[in-house]
Design an enzyme around this catalytic site. Structure first.
Site, short mmCIF file in Angstrom:
data_model
loop_
_atom_site.label_atom_id
_atom_site.label_comp_id
_atom_site.label_asym_id
_atom_site.label_seq_id
_atom_site.Cartn_x
_atom_site.Cartn_y
_atom_site.Cartn_z
CB SER A 170 5.66 -5.43 -4.45
OG SER A 170 5.33 -5.49 -5.82
CE LYS A 171 -2.78 -4.40 -1.77
NZ LYS A 171 -3.14 -5.55 -0.93
#
Length: 496
Positions: free
Chosen positions: A262-263
């Site tokens: 994820s980011k």
RNA sequence: GCCGCGUUCGUCUAGAGGCCUAGGACGUCGCCCUUUCACGGCGGUAGCACGGGUUCGAAUCCCGUACGCGGUACCA
């Protein structure tokens, strides 16, 4: 139905295309093309609240960059359109109503507050997330509990409603996953999934089943995060009287820190998360594609380097692995270096020109840039490194590497360098070449009875500012005699 | 918590009962090449999560445990 392979990549335009999304697209593409089938792009924009303008364009750009040509999609068109779900809402409403009529779905009028109340009331350590299911639905406001009259009245008066799937109790739902084999779920554990939201738009679950059927999708290939909802989809196919497509749930791409990439847990490790970042950083699309293909798949033999068309020839779902794959930036870099070095220098010239100009370096000829590329490409991880690490080809050194200076620049260094400067100053025209420059350097060190490095490193520092780099003599030839002499003078003058 | 899926070197993976003294690649370490760095070449390091079965024989089959991941929304 058709025996033609038709697969879809169905991203939601809620942000820029994620690198994991590209991998899903890639696997779909490879499967489709391997079977001479169709690769379809469908935009799943049924969540108005999370819609991001520009996201669809980013998806299209990203797929194009990676070389994944779409056979049908919003831009390309096709005979199964429209390919944006927001443009198909009447279709879903129709099937949702059909499900209600056949008794497999029902109207519900509960407000989100009422649902929250139910959850809060029933929540306990043993049941942390109460569901709207076969037991709780009996105490909620829906067409199962309300008198028929009342339901009709609410509907007629325009009161907001949703439609939920009536999940049967005590049933085992099985399906064959092309990657995982038989997977089974107990229906009792499923909740009464919302099919149609109060804004009239469908949820993913309804829309994806309806569209996959209408678009005659033969194989659904998607990420493992969808595995849990697959039984609801199976139920929908059954209730709609349709044959479900074959399914394959791909292993997830994980962060080296654990968890799905994820980011947050990727970018702090220097792993770009969006495809557009890879485009911006000028990764080679072939490298990214090759790398992504090997995240959860392999040929079975020792080959590791395969282009998109080679991958297409080799790909098969039964060689996809089941477990999550950690994203290894080092390996991507290795792939990138490989593909970068394989590219003809002439093709690289315009790109390097752009990179150089963006850095403010203008006025260099194609021939000049070609030599810079030839000298720098072996040590570049990505194309911009050619300019960043080869900065001295574009301007005089602004500083000198501290560590190398300490090691190389001694009291008598200035004299040696000056002597060398005179020697090459005497060279002119054809005489100023790599062989001759090297000979002059040798003669200076021999005269003083010192080693090669005693003069070599100081000259490199003076000319490039760096303690290491490409072949010094070729570098000096490219820079030209006058420029080199100016740099030697600047160094001797400034450092003594 | 519940449901589901998974587990071979640090990482990506090969392996579908004897071919495994577990193979390859990236990384890492060493050596060679060399004007430096890099490239390249050669070599080394390192792994079947654990416990029970089944079998003449298990990394491969079964069960359990542990751990990891995913799901558990009127998001996809």
């Amino acid at each position: 139905m058709t025996d033609h392979v038709r697969v879809r990549f169905a991203p939601s335009p809620t942000g820029m295309l994620h690198i994991g999304g590209l991998r899903t697209a890639l696997f779909n593409y490879l499967f489709a093309k391997h079977h001479k089938g169709s690769f379809i792009l469908r935009i799943e924009d049924t969540d108005q609240a999370r819609y991001v303008a520009g996201a669809e364009a980013d998806i299209t750009t990203s797929l194009k960059w990676a070389g994944l040509d779409v056979d049908e999609g919003p831009e390309k068109g096709g005979s199964y359109g429209p390919y944006r779900q927001s443009e198909r809402s009447d279709i879903y409403a129709k099937y949702a109503a059909q499900l209600v009529d056949s008794g497999h779905a029902y109207y519900a009028f509960d407000t989100s507050e009422e649902i929250d109340d139910m959850r809060n009331r029933l929540q306990s350590p043993a049941n942390p997330t109460p569901k709207y299911d076969s037991v709780t639905r009996l105490e909620m406001k829906n067409s199962l509990t309300l008198p028929e009259e009342e339901v009709k009245k609410r509907l007629d008066s325009g009161e907001p409603f949703i439609i939920r799937l009536l999940v049967p109790d005590g049933e085992t739902i099985r399906f064959d996953d092309l990657i995982r084999g038989t997977v089974s779920f107990e229906s009792t554990g499923l909740d009464d999934q919302v099919l149609l939201k109060s804004d009239g738009l469908p949820t993913y679950h309804l829309a994806n089943v309806v569209d996959d059927h209408l678009m005659e999708i033969s194989h659904v290939i998607r990420g493992e995060e969808w595995l849990s909802s697959a039984p609801k989809h199976i139920l929908l196919y059954r209730y709609l009287g349709w044959e479900p497509p074959a399914m394959a749930h791909l292993p997830l791409i994980m962060s080296p820190k654990g968890g799905k990439l994820s980011k947050r847990n990727a970018e702090e490790l220097g792993i770009p998360i969006n495809v557009r970042d890879y485009i911006r950083d000028r990764y080679e699309p072939d490298a990214v594609v090759n790398f992504l293909a090997y995240l959860g798949w392999s040929t079975g033999d020792d080959r590791e380097i395969l282009t998109l068309s080679e991958l297409t020839g080799e790909f098969s779902l039964d060689r996809v692995s089941k477990s999550g794959a950690i994203f290894d930036l080092k390996k991507l870099q290795w792939y990138n270096e490989h593909y970068l070095r394989a590219r003809p220098v002439q093709d690289l010239v315009p790109e390097v020109r752009t990179i150089a100009e963006d850095a403010g370096y203008t006025g260099f000829s194609d021939d000049y840039l070609a030599v810079v590329i030839r000298l720098m490409i072996e040590r570049a991880g990505r194309l911009p490194d050619v300019v960043a690490q080869g900065h001295f080809f574009f301007r005089s050194p602004e500083s000198y590497d501290d560590q190398a200076m300490k090691k190389a620049w001694k009291e008598n260094t200035g004299e040696l360098v000056s002597e060398f400067r005179e020697a090459i100053n005497a060279l002119s025209g054809e005489g100023y070449n790599a062989v001759e420059i090297k000979a002059q350097l040798s003669s200076v060190i021999e005269k003083h009875g010192v080693g090669f490095g005693k003069l070599m490193l100081p000259v490199r520092l003076a000319v490039t500012g760096e303690g290491s780099g490409p072949d010094l003599f070729e570098t000096m030839v490219l820079l030209g005699r006058d420029e080199v002499i100016a740099r030697l003078d600047a160094a001797v003058g400034g450092l003594n």
